[in-house]
Design an enzyme around this catalytic site. Sequence first.
Site, PDB file in Angstrom:
ATOM      1  CE  LYS A  47      -3.041  -2.328   3.271  1.00 13.60           C
ATOM      2  NZ  LYS A  47      -3.440  -2.358   4.690  1.00 13.60           N
ATOM      3  N   GLY A  48       2.077   1.092   0.470  1.00 12.22           N
ATOM      4  CA  GLY A  48       2.919   2.263   0.716  1.00 12.22           C
ATOM      5  C   GLY A  48       3.056   3.207  -0.465  1.00 12.22           C
ATOM      6  CD  GLU A  52       8.205  -0.637  -3.404  1.00 10.01           C
ATOM      7  OE1 GLU A  52       7.523   0.197  -2.782  1.00 10.01           O
ATOM      8  OE2 GLU A  52       8.357  -1.799  -3.007  1.00 10.01           O
ATOM      9  CG  ASP A  53       6.490   2.932  -0.307  1.00 10.21           C
ATOM     10  OD1 ASP A  53       6.973   1.947  -0.873  1.00 10.21           O
ATOM     11  OD2 ASP A  53       5.880   2.855   0.774  1.00 10.21           O
ATOM     12  CG  ASP A  93      14.514  -0.555   5.152  1.00 12.06           C
ATOM     13  OD1 ASP A  93      15.742  -0.533   5.318  1.00 12.06           O
ATOM     14  OD2 ASP A  93      13.715  -0.529   6.111  1.00 12.06           O
ATOM     15  NE  ARG A 150      -0.723   1.863   4.908  1.00 13.34           N
ATOM     16  CZ  ARG A 150       0.323   1.063   4.734  1.00 13.34           C
ATOM     17  NH1 ARG A 150       1.385   1.499   4.075  1.00 13.34           N
ATOM     18  NH2 ARG A 150       0.335  -0.167   5.207  1.00 13.34           N
TER      19      ARG A 150
HETATM   20  C1  PRP Z   1       7.333  -1.480   2.449  1.00 12.50           C
HETATM   21  C2  PRP Z   1       7.550  -0.614   1.244  1.00 12.50           C
HETATM   22  C3  PRP Z   1       8.325  -1.490   0.308  1.00 12.50           C
HETATM   23  C4  PRP Z   1       9.099  -2.392   1.259  1.00 12.50           C
HETATM   24  C5  PRP Z   1      10.517  -1.934   1.319  1.00 12.50           C
HETATM   25  O1  PRP Z   1       6.191  -2.222   2.225  1.00 12.50           O
HETATM   26  O2  PRP Z   1       6.341  -0.174   0.678  1.00 12.50           O
HETATM   27  O3  PRP Z   1       7.486  -2.245  -0.518  1.00 12.50           O
HETATM   28  O4  PRP Z   1       8.489  -2.284   2.527  1.00 12.50           O
HETATM   29  O5  PRP Z   1      11.255  -2.656   2.250  1.00 12.50           O
HETATM   30  P1  PRP Z   1      12.451  -3.630   1.866  1.00 12.50           P
HETATM   31  O6  PRP Z   1      13.328  -2.898   0.896  1.00 12.50           O
HETATM   32  O7  PRP Z   1      13.140  -3.853   3.193  1.00 12.50           O
HETATM   33  O8  PRP Z   1      11.900  -4.888   1.306  1.00 12.50           O
HETATM   34  P2  PRP Z   1       5.461  -3.080   3.342  1.00 12.50           P
HETATM   35  O9  PRP Z   1       5.846  -4.511   3.158  1.00 12.50           O
HETATM   36  O10 PRP Z   1       5.712  -2.459   4.680  1.00 12.50           O
HETATM   37  O11 PRP Z   1       3.939  -2.980   2.969  1.00 12.50           O
HETATM   38  P3  PRP Z   1       3.027  -1.663   2.806  1.00 12.50           P
HETATM   39  O12 PRP Z   1       3.540  -0.938   1.585  1.00 12.50           O
HETATM   40  O13 PRP Z   1       1.663  -2.205   2.626  1.00 12.50           O
HETATM   41  O14 PRP Z   1       3.203  -0.841   4.054  1.00 12.50           O
END
Ligand code: PRP
Length: 190
Positions: A49-50, A108-109, A112, A174
């Site tokens: 969702k991010g 992508e948002d 990490d 969010r």
């Molecule tokens: C977050 C974000 C990326 C991912 C990045 O999503 O939106 O997709 O984590 O992290 P990484 O590089 O360590 O894999 P999340 O899984 O928290 O889901 P969300 O977007 O629904 O909050």
Amino acid sequence: MAEGSWYDADIARVIISEDEIREKTDELAKQVAADYGDTEGLLLVCVLKGAAMFMADFARALGRYGPPAELEFMAVSSYGEGTTSSGVVRILKDLDRDIAGHKVLVVEDIVDSGLTLSWLLKYLESRSAASVEVVALFRKPEAVKVNIPVRYVGFEIPNEFVVGYGLDYAERYREVPYVGVLKPEVYTRG
Ligand code: PRP
């Protein structure tokens, strides 16, 4: 920014303002438009969702400068309700269409650990996309170490847990229009 929104009291400090996000999104859209020229069948793949906020703003910015694009949404999950990556990627919602032969730009948002993206890139390539590139609004230092090809990056941000502009803590924050760091007491509330 509206004065006195409920979330302002929970934010210790703003890392990236609404204006900075808007300007950077415009800049990224211009770069993508320049690279993709008159590409036909460009597919923007948003990772929910991010990335919902960024997708909405980025797609509109790209619409001003770039070729026509179609919008697709996937949902994957790598985090639980905590603040660190579990390393487990699950598909919660798959693509609605065949992407074979299409140029795909993943929207992508945040990158990490890079685990989500590294899995997603393999997945999209296995579905025979003509090309797969990534635009990420935020990137953390860990992601720079792992070798994930993110062609367009908005902001390099510090290795702190941040919320806002799509990024959540336990599904909240969010809708905050800027990116900030939560006050420590938020984490200890019952
Ligand atoms: C977050 C974000 C990326 C991912 C990045 O999503 O939106 O997709 O984590 O992290 P990484 O590089 O360590 O894999 P999340 O899984 O928290 O889901 P969300 O977007 O629904 O909050």
